[in-house]
Scaffold this active site. Structure first.
Site, PDB file in Angstrom:
ATOM      1  N   ASP A 256       0.814  -1.214   0.000  1.00 47.69           N
ATOM      2  CA  ASP A 256       0.000   0.000   0.000  1.00 47.69           C
ATOM      3  C   ASP A 256       0.855   1.275   0.000  1.00 47.69           C
ATOM      4  O   ASP A 256       2.046   1.251   0.336  1.00 47.69           O
ATOM      5  CB  ASP A 256      -0.893   0.036   1.244  1.00 47.69           C
ATOM      6  CG  ASP A 256      -2.042  -0.948   1.161  1.00 47.69           C
ATOM      7  OD1 ASP A 256      -2.041  -1.799   0.254  1.00 47.69           O
ATOM      8  OD2 ASP A 256      -2.947  -0.872   2.019  1.00 47.69           O
ATOM      9  N   ASP A 257       0.199   2.394  -0.370  1.00 46.85           N
ATOM     10  CA  ASP A 257       0.675   3.767  -0.153  1.00 46.85           C
ATOM     11  C   ASP A 257       1.738   4.248  -1.122  1.00 46.85           C
ATOM     12  O   ASP A 257       2.207   5.383  -1.006  1.00 46.85           O
ATOM     13  CB  ASP A 257       1.173   3.971   1.291  1.00 46.85           C
ATOM     14  CG  ASP A 257       0.071   3.808   2.318  1.00 46.85           C
ATOM     15  OD1 ASP A 257      -1.089   3.593   1.900  1.00 46.85           O
ATOM     16  OD2 ASP A 257       0.369   3.874   3.517  1.00 46.85           O
ATOM     17  N   HIS A 307      -5.990   2.636  -4.379  1.00 44.39           N
ATOM     18  CA  HIS A 307      -5.930   2.866  -2.927  1.00 44.39           C
ATOM     19  C   HIS A 307      -6.378   4.299  -2.596  1.00 44.39           C
ATOM     20  O   HIS A 307      -5.857   4.921  -1.678  1.00 44.39           O
ATOM     21  CB  HIS A 307      -4.512   2.604  -2.422  1.00 44.39           C
ATOM     22  CG  HIS A 307      -4.402   2.491  -0.929  1.00 44.39           C
ATOM     23  ND1 HIS A 307      -5.293   1.782  -0.159  1.00 44.39           N
ATOM     24  CD2 HIS A 307      -3.474   2.996  -0.059  1.00 44.39           C
ATOM     25  CE1 HIS A 307      -4.935   1.851   1.109  1.00 44.39           C
ATOM     26  NE2 HIS A 307      -3.828   2.593   1.205  1.00 44.39           N
ATOM     27  N   HIS A 311      -5.647   9.359  -0.213  1.00 44.77           N
ATOM     28  CA  HIS A 311      -5.479   8.562   1.002  1.00 44.77           C
ATOM     29  C   HIS A 311      -6.268   9.160   2.183  1.00 44.77           C
ATOM     30  O   HIS A 311      -5.805   9.212   3.314  1.00 44.77           O
ATOM     31  CB  HIS A 311      -4.000   8.409   1.387  1.00 44.77           C
ATOM     32  CG  HIS A 311      -3.738   7.181   2.222  1.00 44.77           C
ATOM     33  ND1 HIS A 311      -3.825   7.180   3.586  1.00 44.77           N
ATOM     34  CD2 HIS A 311      -3.413   5.915   1.875  1.00 44.77           C
ATOM     35  CE1 HIS A 311      -3.534   5.974   4.062  1.00 44.77           C
ATOM     36  NE2 HIS A 311      -3.283   5.183   3.028  1.00 44.77           N
ATOM     37  N   HIS A 401       3.732  -2.067   3.145  1.00 46.96           N
ATOM     38  CA  HIS A 401       3.637  -0.718   2.604  1.00 46.96           C
ATOM     39  C   HIS A 401       4.876  -0.448   1.755  1.00 46.96           C
ATOM     40  O   HIS A 401       5.956  -1.011   2.013  1.00 46.96           O
ATOM     41  CB  HIS A 401       3.504   0.311   3.725  1.00 46.96           C
ATOM     42  CG  HIS A 401       2.196   0.207   4.453  1.00 46.96           C
ATOM     43  ND1 HIS A 401       1.994  -0.737   5.445  1.00 46.96           N
ATOM     44  CD2 HIS A 401       1.036   0.895   4.325  1.00 46.96           C
ATOM     45  CE1 HIS A 401       0.750  -0.625   5.895  1.00 46.96           C
ATOM     46  NE2 HIS A 401       0.149   0.361   5.235  1.00 46.96           N
TER      47      HIS A 401
END
Length: 440
Positions: A256-257, A307, A311, A401
């Site tokens: 993620d991210d 995603h 965010h 991540h």
């Protein structure tokens, strides 16, 4: 030279030449024999190695060949033979089980179990030969092709091949080992009743694992509460929300991210080195800033998924903002890879009924996780690896991540991949694990 000396000199030469000739004649066969012997030894070594490599392939093909005849390993009997012939030849079974009008005779000394109907006709022959315990579904698929069907039955997975004349060859694999437990050559009885006792198959939804010593007591309590909510929403929204995959020896690595220009690229390189693929949930804003990294991830065979764009916690905004966010993120990704993601992971895993409904209306599905490495909290490679390798189960979706401060994630990843493979897990992308489309 005087005549007497000349005579003795010639005699000496004759003796010397004779000795040399005998030595040559004696040594030549020995040399040839040695070379033949060495050649034979080399051939034997190569043959042993080849036999070792091909052993499982030959076994699988032998099993398939027998199955086409309605037979299996360790048995001269075939489907539709009368059970009386077995009793006359093998004697009484070790034990007999009954289910409705069907019977199963177990011959433990022969590692064979035979199923037959009330009229004595054999419809199922199972082999539990120990040699089967070396086989995996990957080897089977590589040798005889993709199975016709598969299903999970509690602690085992069944992979079946439909053959001619209604015969089915089934490989039953223990989920705990990833290896074949037994095989079955089977044909349905005429009344289509299933001879095997039905097993209750509960929804396979895992508890979320992973710990961090850096979380306060209050933060940990909130995390546990959030995990229970995620599990409940998964149960209530089957097919739309996923916490994990099926009860099979497969896992997915998700990140993620990202993307960033260092950690994300490093992860892509490690995945390529170990010949596995990952699933990246990228933030739309960062996709626009690092389009080349996104393209590199995609071209390496990894999934590029959504995603959100900024965010933000989408469980705290109205429906219009959720729709706009999903659209913007998919637009950004499509601009780079030419595809619109069908899988979405909400930031922080924050999900409610409005988020689920809106995502579903946009023809997308929500993917959460069943192992949290907590690489954002306790940024230590040992803890990251331990969270994975001590908790891993069939079907786990593992959360990492890939943003700029995750150097310890990068450091932990190689040993995690090797550890998973050593435990017999296949690392796959989410579309394979969940049997769903990654893109619209």
């Amino acid at each position: 030279m005087k005549a007497p000396y000349r005579f003795f000199f010639l005699l000496f030469l004759i003796v010397l030449l004779t000795a040399c000739y005998r030595e040559v004649k004696h040594s030549e066969p020995t040399s040839k024999e040695t070379k033949v012997h060495e050649h034979a030894e080399n051939e034997n070594v190569n043959e042993i190695e080849n036999n070792k490599d091909d052993k499982n392939i030959r076994l699988i093909r032998q099993i398939l060949n027998l199955a086409t005849k309605g037979m299996t390993l360790d048995s001269d009997f075939k489907l539709f033979d009368p059970i009386k012939e077995v009793h006359n030849s093998w004697g009484d079974p070790s034990k007999t089980d009954r289910y409705k009008e069907y019977f199963y005779d177990e011959y433990s000394n022969r590692t064979i179990t035979i199923g037959y109907s009330e009229d004595g006709e054999i419809f199922d022959i199972r082999s539990y030969n120990k040699v089967l315990g070396t086989l995996t579904i990957d080897e089977i698929s590589s040798s005889i092709g993709k199975p016709s069907f598969s299903r999970n039955m509690n602690d085992e997975s069944i992979y079946g091949y439909r053959l001619e004349d209604g015969i089915e060859l089934k490989f039953i694999i223990a989920n705990s080992t990833g290896k074949v437990d037994h095989i079955s050559v089977y044909r349905k009885v005429e009344n289509n009743e299933k001879p095997e006792p039905p097993k209750v198959v509960e929804k396979y939804i895992l508890d979320i694992k992973g710990t961090s010593e850096k979380l306060s007591d209050n933060a940990w309590a909130n995390m546990l509460k959030s995990r229970e909510q995620m599990k409940t929403l998964t149960k209530e929204n089957e097919g739309t929300v996923f916490l994990n995959g099926p009860n099979q020896r497969m896992v997915a690595l998700t990140f993620d991210d990202g993307p960033d220009r260092e950690i994300t690229l490093g992860i892509i390189g490690i995945l390529k080195k170990y010949d596995v693929r990952g699933s990246f949930f990228f933030v739309g804003e960062k996709v626009q800033q690092n389009a080349d990294v996104v393209k590199t991830a995609f071209q390496a065979g990894n999934l590029v998924l959504s995603h959100s764009f900024y965010h933000n916690d989408l469980s705290k905004v109205d429906k219009g903002e959720i729709v706009n966010d999903l659209r913007m993120t998919n637009d950004a990704i499509e601009d780079v890879i030419g595809k619109r993601p069908a899988l979405f992971r909400p930031p922080y895993g924050a999900t409610n009924e409005q988020v689920i409904t809106t995502v579903k209306e946009q023809n997308q599905k929500i993917v959460l996780w069943s192992i949290d490495t907590l690489d954002w909290s306790q940024k230590e490679s040992d803890n990251i690896g331990q969270n994975v390798l001590t908790n891993v189960r069939n079907g786990d979706i593992i959360l990492f991540h890939s943003d700029e401060d995750k150097t310890e994630t990068l450091r932990a990843l190689p040993s995690i991949i090797l550890g998973l493979q050593k435990k017999g897990f296949q690392v796959v992308t989410l579309d394979r694990l969940l049997d769903t489309k990654a893109y619209k």
